[in-house]
Motif scaffolding. Structure first.
Motif, PDB file in Angstrom:
ATOM      1  N   UNK A  77       0.841  -1.191   0.000  1.00 23.44           N
ATOM      2  CA  UNK A  77       0.000   0.000   0.000  1.00 23.44           C
ATOM      3  C   UNK A  77       0.875   1.239   0.000  1.00 23.44           C
ATOM      4  N   UNK A  78       0.249   2.362  -0.264  1.00 21.55           N
ATOM      5  CA  UNK A  78       0.948   3.642  -0.296  1.00 21.55           C
ATOM      6  C   UNK A  78       0.075   4.679  -0.979  1.00 21.55           C
ATOM      7  N   UNK A  79       0.743   5.587  -1.690  1.00 21.80           N
ATOM      8  CA  UNK A  79       0.053   6.676  -2.378  1.00 21.80           C
ATOM      9  C   UNK A  79       0.649   6.827  -3.770  1.00 21.80           C
ATOM     10  N   UNK A  80      -0.211   7.100  -4.738  1.00 25.23           N
ATOM     11  CA  UNK A  80       0.274   7.426  -6.080  1.00 25.23           C
ATOM     12  C   UNK A  80       0.699   8.890  -6.029  1.00 25.23           C
ATOM     13  N   UNK A  81       1.996   9.120  -6.060  1.00 25.31           N
ATOM     14  CA  UNK A  81       2.548  10.464  -5.896  1.00 25.31           C
ATOM     15  C   UNK A  81       2.489  11.286  -7.183  1.00 25.31           C
ATOM     16  N   UNK A  82       2.702  10.610  -8.309  1.00 26.31           N
ATOM     17  CA  UNK A  82       2.774  11.331  -9.581  1.00 26.31           C
ATOM     18  C   UNK A  82       2.382  10.397 -10.713  1.00 26.31           C
ATOM     19  N   UNK A  83       1.661  10.954 -11.697  1.00 24.09           N
ATOM     20  CA  UNK A  83       1.304  10.190 -12.897  1.00 24.09           C
ATOM     21  C   UNK A  83       1.453  11.092 -14.115  1.00 24.09           C
ATOM     22  N   UNK A  84       2.111  10.587 -15.113  1.00 22.77           N
ATOM     23  CA  UNK A  84       2.158  11.200 -16.428  1.00 22.77           C
ATOM     24  C   UNK A  84       1.715  10.094 -17.378  1.00 22.77           C
ATOM     25  N   UNK A 118       0.867   7.097 -19.531  1.00 17.41           N
ATOM     26  CA  UNK A 118       1.541   6.312 -20.562  1.00 17.41           C
ATOM     27  C   UNK A 118       3.057   6.463 -20.546  1.00 17.41           C
ATOM     28  N   UNK A 119       3.612   7.317 -19.651  1.00 17.34           N
ATOM     29  CA  UNK A 119       5.059   7.529 -19.613  1.00 17.34           C
ATOM     30  C   UNK A 119       5.697   7.268 -18.251  1.00 17.34           C
ATOM     31  N   UNK A 120       5.045   7.713 -17.168  1.00 18.77           N
ATOM     32  CA  UNK A 120       5.708   7.703 -15.861  1.00 18.77           C
ATOM     33  C   UNK A 120       4.676   7.657 -14.734  1.00 18.77           C
ATOM     34  N   UNK A 121       5.035   6.905 -13.678  1.00 19.30           N
ATOM     35  CA  UNK A 121       4.225   6.888 -12.466  1.00 19.30           C
ATOM     36  C   UNK A 121       5.158   6.669 -11.276  1.00 19.30           C
ATOM     37  N   UNK A 122       4.834   7.329 -10.171  1.00 15.19           N
ATOM     38  CA  UNK A 122       5.628   7.220  -8.943  1.00 15.19           C
ATOM     39  C   UNK A 122       4.701   6.930  -7.771  1.00 15.19           C
ATOM     40  N   UNK A 123       5.057   5.873  -7.004  1.00 14.66           N
ATOM     41  CA  UNK A 123       4.297   5.490  -5.818  1.00 14.66           C
ATOM     42  C   UNK A 123       5.156   5.632  -4.579  1.00 14.66           C
ATOM     43  N   UNK A 124       4.541   5.968  -3.440  1.00 12.80           N
ATOM     44  CA  UNK A 124       5.128   5.598  -2.160  1.00 12.80           C
ATOM     45  C   UNK A 124       4.668   4.151  -1.964  1.00 12.80           C
ATOM     46  N   UNK A 125       5.476   3.343  -1.279  1.00 10.55           N
ATOM     47  CA  UNK A 125       5.222   1.896  -1.264  1.00 10.55           C
ATOM     48  C   UNK A 125       5.742   1.294   0.029  1.00 10.55           C
ATOM     49  N   UNK A 126       4.934   0.427   0.618  1.00 11.28           N
ATOM     50  CA  UNK A 126       5.394  -0.355   1.757  1.00 11.28           C
ATOM     51  C   UNK A 126       4.718  -1.719   1.748  1.00 11.28           C
ATOM     52  N   UNK A 127       5.295  -2.624   2.514  1.00  8.23           N
ATOM     53  CA  UNK A 127       4.740  -3.955   2.748  1.00  8.23           C
ATOM     54  C   UNK A 127       4.836  -4.227   4.245  1.00  8.23           C
ATOM     55  N   UNK A 128       4.120  -5.230   4.721  1.00  9.08           N
ATOM     56  CA  UNK A 128       4.070  -5.532   6.142  1.00  9.08           C
ATOM     57  C   UNK A 128       5.412  -5.577   6.857  1.00  9.08           C
ATOM     58  N   UNK A 129       6.417  -6.306   6.334  1.00  9.36           N
ATOM     59  CA  UNK A 129       7.692  -6.389   7.041  1.00  9.36           C
ATOM     60  C   UNK A 129       8.411  -5.043   7.199  1.00  9.36           C
ATOM     61  N   UNK A 130       7.991  -4.028   6.451  1.00  5.52           N
ATOM     62  CA  UNK A 130       8.641  -2.723   6.548  1.00  5.52           C
ATOM     63  C   UNK A 130       8.016  -1.864   7.645  1.00  5.52           C
ATOM     64  N   UNK A 131       6.995  -2.400   8.294  1.00  2.91           N
ATOM     65  CA  UNK A 131       6.371  -1.746   9.442  1.00  2.91           C
ATOM     66  C   UNK A 131       5.963  -0.307   9.152  1.00  2.91           C
ATOM     67  N   UNK A 132       5.404  -0.077   7.963  1.00  6.58           N
ATOM     68  CA  UNK A 132       4.894   1.242   7.615  1.00  6.58           C
ATOM     69  C   UNK A 132       5.905   2.214   7.030  1.00  6.58           C
ATOM     70  N   UNK A 133       7.182   1.842   7.010  1.00  5.01           N
ATOM     71  CA  UNK A 133       8.191   2.713   6.410  1.00  5.01           C
ATOM     72  C   UNK A 133       7.965   2.737   4.899  1.00  5.01           C
ATOM     73  N   UNK A 134       7.894   3.927   4.329  1.00  8.13           N
ATOM     74  CA  UNK A 134       7.625   4.074   2.901  1.00  8.13           C
ATOM     75  C   UNK A 134       8.907   4.112   2.088  1.00  8.13           C
ATOM     76  N   UNK A 135       8.854   3.456   0.946  1.00  9.20           N
ATOM     77  CA  UNK A 135       9.913   3.510  -0.049  1.00  9.20           C
ATOM     78  C   UNK A 135       9.289   4.120  -1.300  1.00  9.20           C
ATOM     79  N   UNK A 136      10.033   4.152  -2.389  1.00  7.66           N
ATOM     80  CA  UNK A 136       9.541   4.748  -3.629  1.00  7.66           C
ATOM     81  C   UNK A 136       9.636   3.740  -4.763  1.00  7.66           C
ATOM     82  N   UNK A 137       8.540   3.613  -5.525  1.00 10.19           N
ATOM     83  CA  UNK A 137       8.531   2.789  -6.731  1.00 10.19           C
ATOM     84  C   UNK A 137       8.218   3.708  -7.904  1.00 10.19           C
ATOM     85  N   UNK A 138       9.102   3.712  -8.895  1.00 15.23           N
ATOM     86  CA  UNK A 138       8.896   4.509 -10.105  1.00 15.23           C
ATOM     87  C   UNK A 138       8.783   3.587 -11.305  1.00 15.23           C
ATOM     88  N   UNK A 139       7.832   3.908 -12.163  1.00 13.78           N
ATOM     89  CA  UNK A 139       7.573   3.156 -13.392  1.00 13.78           C
ATOM     90  C   UNK A 139       7.824   4.079 -14.579  1.00 13.78           C
TER      91      UNK A 139
END
Length: 149
Positions: free
Chosen positions: A73-80, A82-103
């Motif tokens: 889970x996280x938040x969609x931070x940015x969308x362009x 068909x070209x680009x998307x950026x998420x904040x991202x976490x999973x259970x073992x990260x205990x809520x600490x957010x990372x960044x996923x860019x497409x």
């Protein structure tokens, strides 16, 4: 800082610029690949089901196909589109600490080159298993995209 204080540091304090980077070439136009990255009804075909389409500035929750438990889970931070998307991202073992996923999507002869970068991952021996698990997971999920239909 004493040794005990160092050992008690939280995962959040240990997050760094460690990143996973992967690219895959897909025999589909960027518009189709984009749909698989953002549409609730398609995300579950290759990754985890979403409750609703992903939208810029909105939180997202992806769940398990088996039992509906939250997977990431996280938040969609940015969308362009068909070209680009950026998420904040976490999973259970990260205990809520957010990372960044860019497409990043780029036209390629006969289809699309999709590049993923997952950054802000922990850089310590204790959390290396998490990085390995995320790396293996992203590898498998991106390969699933070859089965777009």
């Amino acid at each position: 800082m004493t040794l005990d204080m160092t050992l008690d540091m939280t995962l959040e304090n240990q997050m760094t610029d460690t990143a996973i980077q992967k690219s895959v070439y897909l025999p589909a136009p960027k518009t189709r690949v984009w749909d698989f990255l953002t549409k609730a009804d398609l995300l579950g075909n290759w990754f985890h089901p979403a409750q609703e389409d992903l939208a810029e500035g909105e939180d997202y929750l992806l769940t398990s196909q088996k039992d509906g438990d939250r997977m990431c889970w996280g938040r969609v931070e940015e969308m362009s589109p068909h070209d680009y998307m950026k998420w904040s991202f976490t999973v259970g073992p990260m205990e809520g600490v957010m990372t960044t996923v860019e497409w990043r999507l780029a036209d390629a002869p006969g289809g699309t080159k999709l590049t993923l970068e997952h950054s802000g991952l922990p850089n310590n021996a204790e959390a290396y298993g998490l990085v390995l698990a995320l790396d293996k997971g992203w590898h498998g999920f991106l390969l699933n995209l070859h089965d777009m239909s």
